[in-house]
Design an enzyme around this catalytic site. Structure first.
Site, mmCIF file in Angstrom:
data_model
loop_
_atom_site.group_PDB
_atom_site.id
_atom_site.type_symbol
_atom_site.label_atom_id
_atom_site.label_comp_id
_atom_site.label_asym_id
_atom_site.label_seq_id
_atom_site.Cartn_x
_atom_site.Cartn_y
_atom_site.Cartn_z
ATOM 1 N NE ARG A 46 -3.988 -1.938 1.955
ATOM 2 C CZ ARG A 46 -4.904 -2.086 2.877
ATOM 3 N NH1 ARG A 46 -5.166 -1.087 3.902
ATOM 4 N NH2 ARG A 46 -5.759 -3.041 2.723
ATOM 5 C CG ASP B 295 -14.134 5.243 8.705
ATOM 6 O OD1 ASP B 295 -14.458 4.156 8.942
ATOM 7 O OD2 ASP B 295 -12.683 5.292 8.516
HETATM 8 C C1 SAM Z 1 -13.252 -3.134 8.624
HETATM 9 S S1 SAM Z 1 -13.969 -1.520 8.623
HETATM 10 C C2 SAM Z 1 -15.638 -1.973 9.353
HETATM 11 C C3 SAM Z 1 -16.797 -1.470 8.704
HETATM 12 C C4 SAM Z 1 -18.006 -1.487 9.343
HETATM 13 N N1 SAM Z 1 -18.102 -1.252 10.504
HETATM 14 C C5 SAM Z 1 -18.480 -2.960 9.373
HETATM 15 O O1 SAM Z 1 -18.363 -3.780 10.258
HETATM 16 O O2 SAM Z 1 -18.927 -3.581 8.154
HETATM 17 C C6 SAM Z 1 -12.897 -0.835 9.830
HETATM 18 C C7 SAM Z 1 -13.176 0.821 9.830
HETATM 19 O O3 SAM Z 1 -12.662 1.188 10.896
HETATM 20 C C8 SAM Z 1 -12.070 2.607 10.537
HETATM 21 N N2 SAM Z 1 -11.053 2.973 11.738
HETATM 22 C C9 SAM Z 1 -9.614 2.226 12.099
HETATM 23 N N3 SAM Z 1 -9.119 2.810 13.036
HETATM 24 C C10 SAM Z 1 -10.065 3.935 13.234
HETATM 25 C C11 SAM Z 1 -9.862 5.031 14.142
HETATM 26 N N4 SAM Z 1 -8.922 5.263 14.867
HETATM 27 N N5 SAM Z 1 -10.966 6.009 14.121
HETATM 28 C C12 SAM Z 1 -11.916 5.775 13.395
HETATM 29 N N6 SAM Z 1 -12.064 4.969 12.598
HETATM 30 C C13 SAM Z 1 -11.208 3.826 12.408
HETATM 31 C C14 SAM Z 1 -11.267 2.290 9.388
HETATM 32 O O4 SAM Z 1 -10.921 3.340 8.357
HETATM 33 C C15 SAM Z 1 -12.184 1.211 8.810
HETATM 34 O O5 SAM Z 1 -13.048 2.208 7.683
#
Ligand code: SAM
Length: 278
Positions: free
Chosen positions: A44, A152
């Protein structure tokens, strides 16, 4: 070095550079990168090095450590895992429709205020699934002050969520009747979420590690498949702060491979990855 041999690689990612990147990512996002993520990080970020005309990961680390906000954002967007889908772990949406919403309707009858937070909403499939469930299961919703906050850290996924346009692949196995009811076809053959859904959701950028501007209380929090990337101390603080924004009995849904054992005593397990505030 695993995978491709060093001489075929455009860049070299040394142990020391990987450690520096790990520290930077942990500091800015809370995400704890394991050794197994080394290839992913290389893949990435190699794109970023190329785009910036840098020759080494050390130069890239220097740049990020200098604190340029736009590069910290690019690093964050490159590292987050955004996998999601409509009605993922659909038992939560059934529980929302059948148990949670009828309860909230009674509890909040006087003020008619309903608040749901999708924390780590990625490209929006989760908050749109919540919005569809609300529209379908909560009759008389128009006369309520109902909002879904979708947050997010990743600015790119949020922009996609706010646009609300999805490919046929992303719409996936959603029942045709539901798709027809809540999405319109774009000229390009994509599906655009209707204004009835969009009007319920506010997309906002929020790093869960930073201060939160919201006061709550939230009747329901979806924080699914987000903390799986965080270490335990970070998870503990996070759920403690979430509990502060909820009243006793309020709901929390977490991801299928997550649990609050040894993480929080402020929630009680009441179903499959479903919790209620103590
Ligand atoms: C795997 S996705 C989950 C999406 C959804 N909640 C689901 O279960 O389908 C995880 C998300 O967490 C976000 N994320 C990771 N670290 C974060 C942080 N410190 N603050 C806010 N969001 C965060 C990522 O950008 C990503 O979009």
């Amino acid at each position: 070095m695993s995978g491709m041999s060093a001489e075929l690689r455009e860049f070299v990612l040394t142990d020391a550079e990987f450690e520096r990147l790990r520290t930077l990512v942990h500091h800015s996002t809370g995400i704890a990168l394991s050794d197994a993520k080394r290839e992913l990080v290389y893949g990435r970020l190699a794109k970023r090095l190329r785009a910036l005309g840098l020759e080494t990961f050390a130069d890239y680390c220097d740049l990020v450590e200098e604190g340029h906000p736009e590069e910290i954002e690019a690093l964050t967007n490159a590292i987050t895992t955004n996998l999601t889908s409509f009605f993922r772990e659909d038992h939560h949406f059934r529980q929302l429709a059948e148990q949670v919403l009828p309860e909230v309707r009674q509890k909040r009858a006087a003020g008619r205020r309903l608040r749901i937070w999708s924390a780590g909403c990625s490209t929006g499939e989760e908050p749109y699934s919540i919005a569809m469930t609300l529209r379908e299961a909560f009759t008389g919703l128009e006369s309520w002050n109902a909002r879904i906050l979708a947050t997010d850290i990743d600015s790119a996924v949020l922009a996609k969520g706010a646009r609300g346009e999805y490919s046929a692949d992303a719409i996936g196995k959603m029942a045709a009747a539901r798709r027809e009811r809540w999405f319109e076809r774009t000229e390009g053959g994509a599906f655009r979420a209707s204004s009835d859904l969009k009007s319920l959701i506010s997309f906002k950028q929020l790093n869960l590690l930073h201060d939160w501007p919201m006061r709550g209380p939230f009747d329901v929090i979806f924080c699914r498949n987000v903390v799986i990337y965080f270490d335990k101390p970070t998870q503990r603080k996070l759920f403690d702060r979430m509990a502060d924004l909820q009243e006793p009995g309020a709901w929390l849904f977490i991801g299928h491979s997550e649990n609050l054992f040894n993480v929080s005593q402020r929630y009680r397990l009441v179903g499959r990855t479903a919790y209620r505030r103590v």
